[in-house]
Motif scaffolding. Structure first.
Motif, PDB file in Angstrom:
ATOM      1  N   PRO A  41       0.824  -1.217   0.000  1.00  0.00           N
ATOM      2  CA  PRO A  41       0.000   0.000   0.000  1.00  0.00           C
ATOM      3  C   PRO A  41       0.855   1.263   0.000  1.00  0.00           C
ATOM      4  O   PRO A  41       1.993   1.274   0.479  1.00  0.00           O
ATOM      5  CB  PRO A  41      -0.820  -0.123   1.286  1.00  0.00           C
ATOM      6  CG  PRO A  41      -0.060  -1.082   2.148  1.00  0.00           C
ATOM      7  CD  PRO A  41       0.625  -2.024   1.207  1.00  0.00           C
ATOM      8  N   THR A  42       0.279   2.321  -0.524  1.00  0.00           N
ATOM      9  CA  THR A  42       1.006   3.584  -0.631  1.00  0.00           C
ATOM     10  C   THR A  42       1.439   4.111   0.730  1.00  0.00           C
ATOM     11  O   THR A  42       2.542   4.637   0.874  1.00  0.00           O
ATOM     12  CB  THR A  42       0.135   4.627  -1.346  1.00  0.00           C
ATOM     13  OG1 THR A  42      -0.107   4.182  -2.699  1.00  0.00           O
ATOM     14  CG2 THR A  42       0.822   5.976  -1.404  1.00  0.00           C
ATOM     15  N   TRP A  43       0.579   3.948   1.739  1.00  0.00           N
ATOM     16  CA  TRP A  43       0.941   4.458   3.067  1.00  0.00           C
ATOM     17  C   TRP A  43       2.180   3.755   3.601  1.00  0.00           C
ATOM     18  O   TRP A  43       3.018   4.386   4.270  1.00  0.00           O
ATOM     19  CB  TRP A  43      -0.224   4.314   4.040  1.00  0.00           C
ATOM     20  CG  TRP A  43      -0.581   2.891   4.408  1.00  0.00           C
ATOM     21  CD1 TRP A  43      -1.558   2.125   3.868  1.00  0.00           C
ATOM     22  CD2 TRP A  43       0.055   2.090   5.419  1.00  0.00           C
ATOM     23  NE1 TRP A  43      -1.584   0.876   4.452  1.00  0.00           N
ATOM     24  CE2 TRP A  43      -0.618   0.840   5.414  1.00  0.00           C
ATOM     25  CE3 TRP A  43       1.094   2.295   6.307  1.00  0.00           C
ATOM     26  CZ2 TRP A  43      -0.260  -0.205   6.272  1.00  0.00           C
ATOM     27  CZ3 TRP A  43       1.461   1.249   7.173  1.00  0.00           C
ATOM     28  CH2 TRP A  43       0.793   0.031   7.157  1.00  0.00           C
ATOM     29  N   ALA A  44       2.328   2.438   3.293  1.00  0.00           N
ATOM     30  CA  ALA A  44       3.505   1.706   3.750  1.00  0.00           C
ATOM     31  C   ALA A  44       4.757   2.185   3.018  1.00  0.00           C
ATOM     32  O   ALA A  44       5.834   2.304   3.615  1.00  0.00           O
ATOM     33  CB  ALA A  44       3.303   0.211   3.530  1.00  0.00           C
ATOM     34  N   THR A  75       0.674  14.814  13.547  1.00  0.00           N
ATOM     35  CA  THR A  75      -0.258  15.878  13.198  1.00  0.00           C
ATOM     36  C   THR A  75      -0.335  16.985  14.248  1.00  0.00           C
ATOM     37  O   THR A  75      -0.911  18.032  13.992  1.00  0.00           O
ATOM     38  CB  THR A  75      -1.673  15.303  12.982  1.00  0.00           C
ATOM     39  OG1 THR A  75      -2.079  14.608  14.171  1.00  0.00           O
ATOM     40  CG2 THR A  75      -1.689  14.337  11.801  1.00  0.00           C
ATOM     41  N   LEU A  83       6.239   5.382  -5.961  1.00  0.00           N
ATOM     42  CA  LEU A  83       5.282   6.440  -5.630  1.00  0.00           C
ATOM     43  C   LEU A  83       5.126   7.439  -6.766  1.00  0.00           C
ATOM     44  O   LEU A  83       4.022   7.917  -7.027  1.00  0.00           O
ATOM     45  CB  LEU A  83       5.734   7.157  -4.356  1.00  0.00           C
ATOM     46  CG  LEU A  83       5.618   6.344  -3.060  1.00  0.00           C
ATOM     47  CD1 LEU A  83       6.199   7.124  -1.889  1.00  0.00           C
ATOM     48  CD2 LEU A  83       4.157   5.983  -2.777  1.00  0.00           C
ATOM     49  N   GLY A 126       2.692  10.110  10.464  1.00  0.00           N
ATOM     50  CA  GLY A 126       1.424  10.283  11.171  1.00  0.00           C
ATOM     51  C   GLY A 126       1.451  11.348  12.246  1.00  0.00           C
ATOM     52  O   GLY A 126       0.597  11.360  13.133  1.00  0.00           O
ATOM     53  N   LYS A 174       5.219   5.195   1.822  1.00  0.00           N
ATOM     54  CA  LYS A 174       5.564   6.507   2.353  1.00  0.00           C
ATOM     55  C   LYS A 174       6.224   6.391   3.723  1.00  0.00           C
ATOM     56  O   LYS A 174       7.132   7.167   4.053  1.00  0.00           O
ATOM     57  CB  LYS A 174       4.312   7.382   2.441  1.00  0.00           C
ATOM     58  CG  LYS A 174       3.773   7.821   1.088  1.00  0.00           C
ATOM     59  CD  LYS A 174       2.624   8.789   1.247  1.00  0.00           C
ATOM     60  CE  LYS A 174       2.157   9.317  -0.106  1.00  0.00           C
ATOM     61  NZ  LYS A 174       1.050  10.289   0.038  1.00  0.00           N
ATOM     62  N   LEU A 175       5.784   5.421   4.514  1.00  0.00           N
ATOM     63  CA  LEU A 175       6.386   5.207   5.830  1.00  0.00           C
ATOM     64  C   LEU A 175       7.839   4.777   5.694  1.00  0.00           C
ATOM     65  O   LEU A 175       8.717   5.275   6.408  1.00  0.00           O
ATOM     66  CB  LEU A 175       5.590   4.152   6.599  1.00  0.00           C
ATOM     67  CG  LEU A 175       6.066   3.850   8.023  1.00  0.00           C
ATOM     68  CD1 LEU A 175       5.977   5.096   8.893  1.00  0.00           C
ATOM     69  CD2 LEU A 175       5.239   2.714   8.627  1.00  0.00           C
ATOM     70  N   SER A 202       4.336  14.174   8.204  1.00  0.00           N
ATOM     71  CA  SER A 202       3.000  13.696   7.847  1.00  0.00           C
ATOM     72  C   SER A 202       3.002  12.212   7.538  1.00  0.00           C
ATOM     73  O   SER A 202       2.065  11.499   7.877  1.00  0.00           O
ATOM     74  CB  SER A 202       2.461  14.491   6.655  1.00  0.00           C
ATOM     75  OG  SER A 202       3.314  14.348   5.530  1.00  0.00           O
ATOM     76  N   ASP A 203       4.069  11.721   6.893  1.00  0.00           N
ATOM     77  CA  ASP A 203       4.137  10.301   6.550  1.00  0.00           C
ATOM     78  C   ASP A 203       4.258   9.419   7.792  1.00  0.00           C
ATOM     79  O   ASP A 203       3.868   8.248   7.770  1.00  0.00           O
ATOM     80  CB  ASP A 203       5.317  10.031   5.616  1.00  0.00           C
ATOM     81  CG  ASP A 203       5.094  10.604   4.225  1.00  0.00           C
ATOM     82  OD1 ASP A 203       3.930  10.906   3.899  1.00  0.00           O
ATOM     83  OD2 ASP A 203       6.072  10.758   3.470  1.00  0.00           O
TER      84      ASP A 203
END
Length: 251
Positions: free
Chosen positions: A28-31, A215, A110, A213, A33-34, A210-211
């Motif tokens: 997944p894209t979130w992984a 905030t 990405l 998390g 980016k992490l 942001s990547d």
């Protein structure tokens, strides 16, 4: 439901379908980016420490041995006798190599996904300034830095000619640095790479918040501060050193 036609006019006219635009990716894209954020922060910490070590070239000799040569010997012997000579150094090298591979793979993946999602529509809402310059140049600065890393390893780590000067001797760090940065083309390339590093780190550290998390306003402020200070310190420190050698202030 998802859009069947990437043309936004089709969206306006209600042409929708339950068919996805693309298959669900294996990672997944979130992984992705992490991983990019973590490996990027590893690089940021490394280049800061590496810059501090390089500045030892300005320190006086100790018992006739250049301070930076003593530092290099300490790096090779760190971890002994638990680890063999250069054991800890090789662990660090392997971690950095894996991080480089993961970072490059994540960047290419990405970028490809972003281009596929946008279709024929390019991003046009950037406001200008340093943030926009850093954002637009991430792939370019990444390529410059990859070329620099390869050259730098061949030059000052392995001593492979013609990247390295003919005077290269393993273990004699100060003499090797003086020999390599006495060549103006190498010094200029080094400075260009440091400018690219500044832009890459500036945007990367801000994006990492942001990547990861983060905030909260306080922590976002911390990352914004680090994004401004760390790249600037690294760039200045790494430019002063080769320039000082090139103009004859060190040698």
């Amino acid at each position: 439901m998802t859009v069947n036609n990437v043309d936004r006019e089709a969206i306006r006219h209600g042409k929708i379908t339950e068919q996805p635009l693309r298959e669900r990716p294996a990672y997944p894209t979130w992984a992705m980016k992490l991983v990019m954020a973590i490996t990027g922060l590893i690089f940021a910490i490394y280049v800061l420490i590496h810059m501090v070590g390089n500045l030892k070239i300005f320190m006086p000799d100790h018992n006739g041995v250049p301070a930076i040569d003593e530092y290099g010997r300490w790096l090779r012997e760190a971890g002994a006798p638990l680890l063999p000579e250069e054991g800890l150094l090789w662990i660090a090298r392997i971690v950095l190599l894996v991080a480089v591979i993961l970072h490059i793979h994540g960047a290419i993946t990405l970028a490809s996904r972003s281009k596929q999602s946008r279709g024929k529509f390019s991003r046009s809402n950037l406001m200008g300034g340093l943030d926009t310059t850093a954002t637009r140049s991430m792939l370019i600065t990444g390529v410059i830095l990859l070329a620099f890393i390869i050259f730098h390893v061949l030059d000052l780590t392995m001593g492979v000619q013609p990247a390295a000067p003919s005077e290269f001797v393993h273990g004699e760090i100060q003499n090797n640095m003086i020999a390599t940065f006495s060549r103006w083309p190498v010094t200029i390339f080094y400075i260009i790479a440091m400018l690219a590093l500044f832009l890459h780190l500036f945007h990367g550290i801000k994006l990492a918040a942001s990547d990861l998390g983060i905030t909260g306003r306080k922590w976002m402020g911390v990352f914004a501060f680090l994004a401004a200070v760390v790249p600037a310190v690294v760039m200045i420190g790494n430019i002063v050193m080769p320039l000082s050698i090139a103009v004859g202030l060190v040698g």
